[in-house]
Design a protein around this motif. Structure first.
Motif, PDB file in Angstrom:
ATOM      1  N   LYS A  11       0.892  -1.127  -0.056  1.00  0.00           N
ATOM      2  CA  LYS A  11      -0.017   0.036   0.059  1.00  0.00           C
ATOM      3  C   LYS A  11       0.788   1.277   0.141  1.00  0.00           C
ATOM      4  CE  LYS A  11      -3.589   2.534   0.198  1.00  0.00           C
ATOM      5  NZ  LYS A  11      -4.557   2.554  -0.790  1.00  0.00           N
ATOM      6  N   ARG A  12       0.419   2.119  -0.961  1.00  0.00           N
ATOM      7  CA  ARG A  12       1.288   3.406  -1.071  1.00  0.00           C
ATOM      8  C   ARG A  12       0.112   4.619  -1.049  1.00  0.00           C
ATOM      9  NH1 ARG A  12       3.118   0.756  -5.409  1.00  0.00           N
ATOM     10  NH2 ARG A  12       1.988   1.831  -6.693  1.00  0.00           N
ATOM     11  N   PHE A  13       0.635   5.805  -0.472  1.00  0.00           N
ATOM     12  CA  PHE A  13      -0.269   6.794  -0.348  1.00  0.00           C
ATOM     13  C   PHE A  13       0.627   7.991  -1.034  1.00  0.00           C
ATOM     14  CE2 PHE A  13      -2.135   4.755   3.303  1.00  0.00           C
ATOM     15  CZ  PHE A  13      -3.524   4.803   2.888  1.00  0.00           C
ATOM     16  N   GLY A  14       0.587   8.150  -2.296  1.00  0.00           N
ATOM     17  CA  GLY A  14       1.153   8.809  -3.365  1.00  0.00           C
ATOM     18  C   GLY A  14       2.733   8.197  -3.418  1.00  0.00           C
ATOM     19  N   SER A  15       3.576   9.124  -3.036  1.00  0.00           N
ATOM     20  CA  SER A  15       4.989   8.707  -3.147  1.00  0.00           C
ATOM     21  C   SER A  15       5.558   7.719  -1.770  1.00  0.00           C
ATOM     22  CB  SER A  15       5.957   9.679  -3.380  1.00  0.00           C
ATOM     23  OG  SER A  15       6.136  10.805  -2.426  1.00  0.00           O
ATOM     24  N   THR A  16       4.696   7.656  -0.849  1.00  0.00           N
ATOM     25  CA  THR A  16       4.805   7.247   0.616  1.00  0.00           C
ATOM     26  C   THR A  16       4.516   5.993   0.662  1.00  0.00           C
ATOM     27  OG1 THR A  16       4.593   9.401   1.514  1.00  0.00           O
ATOM     28  CG2 THR A  16       4.694   7.392   3.074  1.00  0.00           C
ATOM     29  N   THR A  17       5.347   4.850   0.797  1.00  0.00           N
ATOM     30  CA  THR A  17       4.975   3.496   0.899  1.00  0.00           C
ATOM     31  C   THR A  17       4.645   3.295   2.424  1.00  0.00           C
ATOM     32  OG1 THR A  17       6.408   2.905  -0.834  1.00  0.00           O
ATOM     33  CG2 THR A  17       5.815   1.126   0.710  1.00  0.00           C
ATOM     34  N   VAL A  18       3.410   2.650   2.835  1.00  0.00           N
ATOM     35  CA  VAL A  18       3.030   2.286   4.388  1.00  0.00           C
ATOM     36  C   VAL A  18       3.228   0.849   4.454  1.00  0.00           C
ATOM     37  CG1 VAL A  18       1.876   4.497   4.653  1.00  0.00           C
ATOM     38  CG2 VAL A  18       0.632   2.506   3.906  1.00  0.00           C
ATOM     39  N   LEU A  19       2.984   0.217   3.076  1.00  0.00           N
ATOM     40  CA  LEU A  19       3.052  -1.146   3.588  1.00  0.00           C
ATOM     41  C   LEU A  19       3.914  -1.948   2.447  1.00  0.00           C
ATOM     42  CD1 LEU A  19       2.441  -3.759   5.168  1.00  0.00           C
ATOM     43  CD2 LEU A  19       0.499  -4.229   3.529  1.00  0.00           C
ATOM     44  N   HIS A  20       4.954  -2.323   2.518  1.00  0.00           N
ATOM     45  CA  HIS A  20       5.872  -2.832   1.503  1.00  0.00           C
ATOM     46  C   HIS A  20       5.291  -4.186   1.082  1.00  0.00           C
ATOM     47  CE1 HIS A  20       9.213   0.045   1.744  1.00  0.00           C
ATOM     48  NE2 HIS A  20       8.969   0.070   2.992  1.00  0.00           N
ATOM     49  N   PRO A  21       5.403  -4.736  -0.101  1.00  0.00           N
ATOM     50  CA  PRO A  21       4.895  -5.958  -0.609  1.00  0.00           C
ATOM     51  C   PRO A  21       4.866  -7.080   0.593  1.00  0.00           C
ATOM     52  CG  PRO A  21       6.045  -4.943  -2.186  1.00  0.00           C
ATOM     53  CD  PRO A  21       6.127  -3.965  -1.074  1.00  0.00           C
ATOM     54  N   THR A  22       3.838  -7.673   0.984  1.00  0.00           N
ATOM     55  CA  THR A  22       3.857  -8.478   2.270  1.00  0.00           C
ATOM     56  C   THR A  22       3.121  -9.801   1.900  1.00  0.00           C
ATOM     57  OG1 THR A  22       3.993  -6.654   3.843  1.00  0.00           O
ATOM     58  CG2 THR A  22       3.227  -8.696   4.674  1.00  0.00           C
ATOM     59  N   SER A  23       3.781 -11.018   2.208  1.00  0.00           N
ATOM     60  CA  SER A  23       3.103 -12.215   2.191  1.00  0.00           C
ATOM     61  C   SER A  23       2.905 -12.901   3.505  1.00  0.00           C
ATOM     62  CB  SER A  23       3.782 -13.139   1.071  1.00  0.00           C
ATOM     63  OG  SER A  23       3.725 -12.593  -0.028  1.00  0.00           O
ATOM     64  N   LEU A  24       1.653 -13.364   3.704  1.00  0.00           N
ATOM     65  CA  LEU A  24       1.450 -13.893   5.162  1.00  0.00           C
ATOM     66  C   LEU A  24       0.239 -15.033   5.067  1.00  0.00           C
ATOM     67  CD1 LEU A  24       1.795 -13.847   8.425  1.00  0.00           C
ATOM     68  CD2 LEU A  24       0.113 -12.164   8.349  1.00  0.00           C
ATOM     69  N   SER A  25       0.267 -16.121   5.467  1.00  0.00           N
ATOM     70  CA  SER A  25      -0.481 -17.168   5.423  1.00  0.00           C
ATOM     71  C   SER A  25      -1.308 -17.453   6.866  1.00  0.00           C
ATOM     72  CB  SER A  25      -0.277 -18.373   4.711  1.00  0.00           C
ATOM     73  OG  SER A  25      -0.083 -18.254   3.513  1.00  0.00           O
ATOM     74  N   ILE A  26      -2.478 -17.248   6.945  1.00  0.00           N
ATOM     75  CA  ILE A  26      -3.193 -17.406   8.379  1.00  0.00           C
ATOM     76  C   ILE A  26      -3.899 -18.824   8.317  1.00  0.00           C
ATOM     77  CG2 ILE A  26      -4.704 -16.285  10.337  1.00  0.00           C
ATOM     78  CD1 ILE A  26      -3.530 -13.674   9.197  1.00  0.00           C
ATOM     79  N   GLU A  27      -3.781 -19.733   9.123  1.00  0.00           N
ATOM     80  CA  GLU A  27      -4.622 -20.884   8.935  1.00  0.00           C
ATOM     81  C   GLU A  27      -6.061 -20.685   9.647  1.00  0.00           C
ATOM     82  OE1 GLU A  27      -3.854 -23.690   7.644  1.00  0.00           O
ATOM     83  OE2 GLU A  27      -1.636 -23.050   7.138  1.00  0.00           O
ATOM     84  N   ALA A  28      -7.047 -21.512   9.153  1.00  0.00           N
ATOM     85  CA  ALA A  28      -8.239 -21.329   9.503  1.00  0.00           C
ATOM     86  C   ALA A  28      -8.534 -21.844  11.005  1.00  0.00           C
ATOM     87  CB  ALA A  28      -9.328 -22.328   8.830  1.00  0.00           C
ATOM     88  N   GLY A  29      -9.075 -20.708  11.972  1.00  0.00           N
ATOM     89  CA  GLY A  29      -9.005 -21.018  13.377  1.00  0.00           C
ATOM     90  C   GLY A  29      -7.973 -20.529  14.153  1.00  0.00           C
TER      91      GLY A  29
END
Length: 361
Positions: A11-29
Motif C-alpha cells: 500500500k502506497r499513499f502517493g510517493s509514501t509506502t506504508v506497507l511494503h509488499p507483504t506475504s502472510l498465511s493464516i490458518e483457519a481457526g
C-alpha cells in the motif's frame, strides 16, 4: 472459519509506502496477533484485509476465494475498532441486532442469535440498557457481540482494548481468549501492546516500518528474535541493548567489547571475519544475575518492587541496564551492583539489525 492468504500485498499513499509488499498465511481457526509500534503498518494491513483500503499491489484470499477487489460486505468477515461506535439511542439488544436487520435476516432468527451471543459474552442482564448506562468494558463487549452475531468466518480486531484502563484490559484479554475457544473462528488482532500479543496469540506477527520482521509462536519470538525490531517488541521489560565491538570469534562463540571496555563472552555463531565489526549486544533483564565478577554494573538509579519480583535500573551508561531480581532482594538507591549473564543468554545483532544465530549451550 476460513484461512487468510495475502501475497505481495502493498500500500502506497502517493510517493509514501506504508506497507511494503507483504506475504502472510493464516490458518483457519488461528488467533494471530499483529504487533508493532505506531506507524509500522499493522492497522493498514488489517484494513486492507477488511476491504477498507484499496491495495496498491498484491492479492488477498479468504477461505480460498480471491477477495482483492470484493467490497467489505462480501468478504464474510467482521471488524471491531478502538471506538465502540454504538448507536446511543438503541438498546444493547438493538445494537447487536442491527447488522442482522440490515441483512434482512428473519425476526425470529435475529432474536435467537442475539440471545445466543449475549449469553456467550455475559450480556444477557444488559440487553435492555442503552450504551450510556454501560462501563467501557461492557460497551466493548457489545461491539464484539455486534460483530460476531453475523457469524463471520474471520474476525478482525484493531486495538480493541486501547481505550480501557489496565484492570479492564486484563479482564478483556480473558474474554477474547474465551471467545476464541467458544467461537473457533479465525481472529486477527492488531495491538501495540506486546503483553496482549504474548497472552492471546497462537502466532505473533511483528511489524516495523511497513514490513513483517518475524512470524512465530510467542515463546519462539521471545527466545530467538530474528531482528532488533523483534527484540524490542517482545518482552517486558524490554531487552537491554548495548553497542559493542567484536574482538574475537571462533567455533565456540564470540567475545565482544563494550563501550566501557568490559568484555562479554557470547555463544553467537559469528565468522572470524566479523572481528572489528560494530554490533549490538542484547540481554533480557530476567537473564541477569548479581555476581561479584559481573561485567555489567553501575549505581542503582531506580528500584521497582513488584511483589515476588523487583527490577533494578543501573546507571553509568547512555541507557540504564535493567535487571530482574527476587522481590526480597535488599538494595539501596545509589549503591553499585555488578551483574552477569550466561554466554548462551546473550544475543548479538549485526549493524543491519539481523540477529546472529546462537550456538547450542
Amino acid at each position: 472459519m476460513a484461512g487468510v492468504v495475502i501475497e505481495h500485498l502493498g500500500k502506497r499513499f502517493g510517493s509514501t509506502t506504508v506497507l511494503h509488499p507483504t506475504s502472510l498465511s493464516i490458518e483457519a481457526g488461528e488467533f494471530v496477533v499483529i504487533v508493532g509500534p505506531s506507524g509500522c503498518g499493522k492497522s493498514t494491513l488489517l484494513r486492507l484485509i477488511a476491504g477498507l483500503e484499496e491495495p496498491s499491489s498484491g492479492r488477498i484470499a479468504i477461505g480460498g476465494r480471491d477477495v482483492t477487489d470484493a467490497p467489505p460486505a462480501e468478504r464474510e468477515l467482521a471488524m471491531v475498532f478502538q471506538s465502540y461506535a454504538l448507536y446511543p439511542h438503541l438498546t444493547v439488544a438493538e445494537n447487536i441486532a442491527f447488522p442482522l436487520k440490515v441483512a434482512r435476516v428473519p425476526k425470529g432468527e435475529i432474536a435467537s442469535r442475539v440471545v445466543a451471543v449475549a449469553d456467550t459474552l455475559d450480556l444477557t442482564p444488559l440487553l435492555d440498557r442503552r450504551p450510556r448506562a454501560l462501563s467501557g468494558g461492557q460497551r466493548q463487549r457489545v461491539s464484539i457481540a455486534r460483530a460476531v452475531v453475523r457469524k463471520p468466518k474471520v474476525l478482525l480486531l484493531d486495538e480493541p482494548l486501547s481505550n480501557l484502563d489496565a484492570g479492564l484490559r486484563v479482564r478483556m484479554r480473558h474474554e477474547f481468549a474465551r471467545l476464541h475457544q467458544s467461537l473457533g473462528c479465525t481472529m486477527i488482532y492488531v495491538t501495540h501492546d506486546q503483553l496482549e500479543a504474548m497472552t492471546l496469540a497462537n502466532r505473533i506477527v511483528v511489524m516495523a516500518e511497513g514490513r513483517i520482521e518475524q512470524v512465530g509462536a510467542p515463546m519462539e519470538l521471545y527466545a530467538a528474535p530474528a531482528t532488533l525490531a523483534v527484540a524490542r517488541a517482545i518482552g517486558s521489560p524490554g531487552m537491554n541493548l548495548m553497542p559493542a565491538t567484536v574482538i574475537a570469534a571462533d567455533a565456540d562463540g564470540a567475545t565482544l567489547r563494550l563501550e566501557d571496555g568490559a568484555t562479554v563472552v557470547t555463544r553467537a555463531d559469528m565468522a572470524a571475519g566479523s572481528v572489528g565489526e560494530a554490533v549490538t549486544l542484547g540481554i533480557r533483564p530476567e537473564h541477569l544475575r548479581p555476581r561479584a565478577d559481573g561485567v555489567f554494573g553501575g549505581p542503582i538509579e531506580l528500584f521497582e518492587r513488584l511483589g515476588p519480583l523487583s527490577f533494578a535500573h543501573l546507571g553509568g551508561r547512555a541507557e540504564p541496564i535493567v535487571a530482574q531480581l527476587p522481590g526480597d532482594h535488599a538494595v539501596r538507591l545509589g549503591e553499585s551492583m555488578s551483574i552477569g549473564a550466561c554466554p548462551s543468554d546473550v544475543h548479538v545483532f549485526a549493524a543491519d539489525g539481523r540477529a546472529y544465530p546462537r550456538l547450542s549451550p
